[in-house]
Write an enzyme that holds these catalytic residues in place. Structure first.
Site, PDB file in Angstrom:
ATOM      1  N   HIS A  46       0.810  -1.209   0.000  1.00  0.00           N
ATOM      2  CA  HIS A  46       0.000   0.000   0.000  1.00  0.00           C
ATOM      3  C   HIS A  46       0.850   1.269   0.000  1.00  0.00           C
ATOM      4  O   HIS A  46       1.907   1.340   0.615  1.00  0.00           O
ATOM      5  CB  HIS A  46      -0.916   0.011   1.224  1.00  0.00           C
ATOM      6  N   ASP A  47       0.340   2.281  -0.697  1.00  0.00           N
ATOM      7  CA  ASP A  47       0.954   3.615  -0.709  1.00  0.00           C
ATOM      8  C   ASP A  47       2.393   3.607  -1.210  1.00  0.00           C
ATOM      9  O   ASP A  47       3.261   4.254  -0.616  1.00  0.00           O
ATOM     10  CB  ASP A  47       0.935   4.241   0.694  1.00  0.00           C
ATOM     11  N   LEU A  48       2.668   2.892  -2.263  1.00  0.00           N
ATOM     12  CA  LEU A  48       4.017   2.896  -2.808  1.00  0.00           C
ATOM     13  C   LEU A  48       4.322   4.277  -3.367  1.00  0.00           C
ATOM     14  O   LEU A  48       3.645   4.761  -4.269  1.00  0.00           O
ATOM     15  CB  LEU A  48       4.135   1.841  -3.917  1.00  0.00           C
TER      16      LEU A  48
END
Length: 361
Positions: A46-48
């Site tokens: 998540h949220d790379l």
């Protein structure tokens, strides 16, 4: 990780930008890390983004574990700046392994351009064959046009609207491994580590009460300021027509109201839940809600979530000092002192600009 984040070296560098060979190395290492996560049945990172990539003592890039800490089996825990969110998440609120590939494409854009460019704008530039305009001017032309073209093409594939049209992690690794081998140079040379440990510059602007509170990481003082400020800094008025005034809208506003009461009464977990209900509907937007939820996350010892919300507030209101101040506190809590000081300086500059404009008008 003693050598800061990719965001620091791309967006806030002071002495030396990242050389082309290191940018290729970063892309390859991230792709390898994503393939490893996929093989270990943890494909939903998540949220790379550029803040997730850290550099170790040898100057090698490493992917933070923060993106796995929020991993979920139902695919509903994805959160990032709205301008960089995978299209399918905006459509149905779900994230898939292909969504992670989209986020990887945004990181490739960061590496190519040295700045944050919304994917839609970048794709327009690529379609118009303006790839050289896309390249970071600070590289001063010191890159292989062939390698840059390959990286641009890979980014374009990752950013395709339909998830099924994006490459898998295996293709990412294969493509980037070939590029990275051609540019193999010791990482400490590419990073210029002899300059990385210089002390961060002092604050360049006088701080407002909000700035002072954030520089001290005085969460109680920040809370009082946000309560007093209320919603007066929201640029978006969200005026609604009678036809748009549905039961869903009333429920959403009621959720925000409950969040405001909980925030005022320092019931921060409840405030997070209520503000999340307001945000998840997505019909109205409010940078103030993101700033308030960011502080709630800090007070609940969740600095990573706090940083995401502060970045969301900046995305909605790019020149809002509070968004930068909240990022500064979250970054300090994450032990990213240099980035934190950069954010404090940026917020102070924006406040000074605001004050000048107010005096002129």
């Amino acid at each position: 990780m003693p050598n800061d984040t990719l965001a620091k070296h791309l967006f806030h560098w002071e002495n030396q930008t990242i050389e082309w060979a290191m940018r290729l190395r970063v892309a390859f290492y991230i792709a390898e890390a994503l393939e490893y996560c996929s093989n270990e049945e943890r494909p939903l990172y998540h949220d790379l983004n550029a803040y997730r990539v850290l550099f170790d003592e040898d100057g090698d890039p490493r992917l933070s574990c923060f993106g796995l800490m929020k991993n979920s089996r139902d695919g509903k825990s994805y959160s990032t700046n709205l301008a960089y969110t995978p299209p399918e998440y905006l459509r149905n609120g779900r994230v898939t392994p292909e969504s992670v590939i989209f986020s990887f494409g945004t990181v490739l854009l960061d590496l190519l351009s040295g700045k944050r460019i919304p994917p839609t704008h970048a794709l327009d530039m690529i379609r118009d064959k303006n790839t050289l305009v896309l390249m970071d001017s600070h590289l001063e032309g010191n890159f292989s046009t062939e390698e840059a073209t390959t990286l641009v093409d890979l980014a374009s594939q990752c950013l395709q609207y339909e998830p099924r049209d994006r490459p898998d992690t295996k293709k990412l690794v294969t493509t980037l491994e070939l590029l990275q081998r051609k540019s193999e140079v010791p990482s400490h040379i590419m990073m210029g580590l002899e300059k990385q440990h210089e002390e961060a510059p002092p604050l360049q602007q006088p701080l407002s009460p909000m700035g002072e509170a954030c520089s001290r990481m005085d969460l109680t003082a920040i809370h009082q300021i946000l309560v007093t400020t209320h919603y007066r800094d929201d640029e978006v008025t969200n005026e609604l027509s009678f036809q748009e005034w549905t039961q869903q809208m009333r429920d959403m506003l009621e959720a925000r109201k409950r969040g405001d009461f909980a925030f005022r009464d320092k019931e921060f977990k409840t405030a997070i839940e209520c503000y999340s209900q307001f945000i998840d509907v997505g019909t109205m937007i409010s940078p103030t809600v993101y700033a308030r939820r960011s502080l709630c996350h800090l007070l609940c010892d969740q600095p990573d979530a706090a940083l995401r919300d502060a970045m969301q507030a900046q995305c909605l209101y790019p020149d809002w000092p509070t968004a930068f101040y909240m990022q500064a506190v979250a970054l300090a809590k994450l032990n990213m002192q240099g980035d934190s000081l950069d954010m404090l300086n940026e917020a102070a500059k924006l406040e000074e600009k605001r004050q000048k404009n107010t005096r002129v008008s």
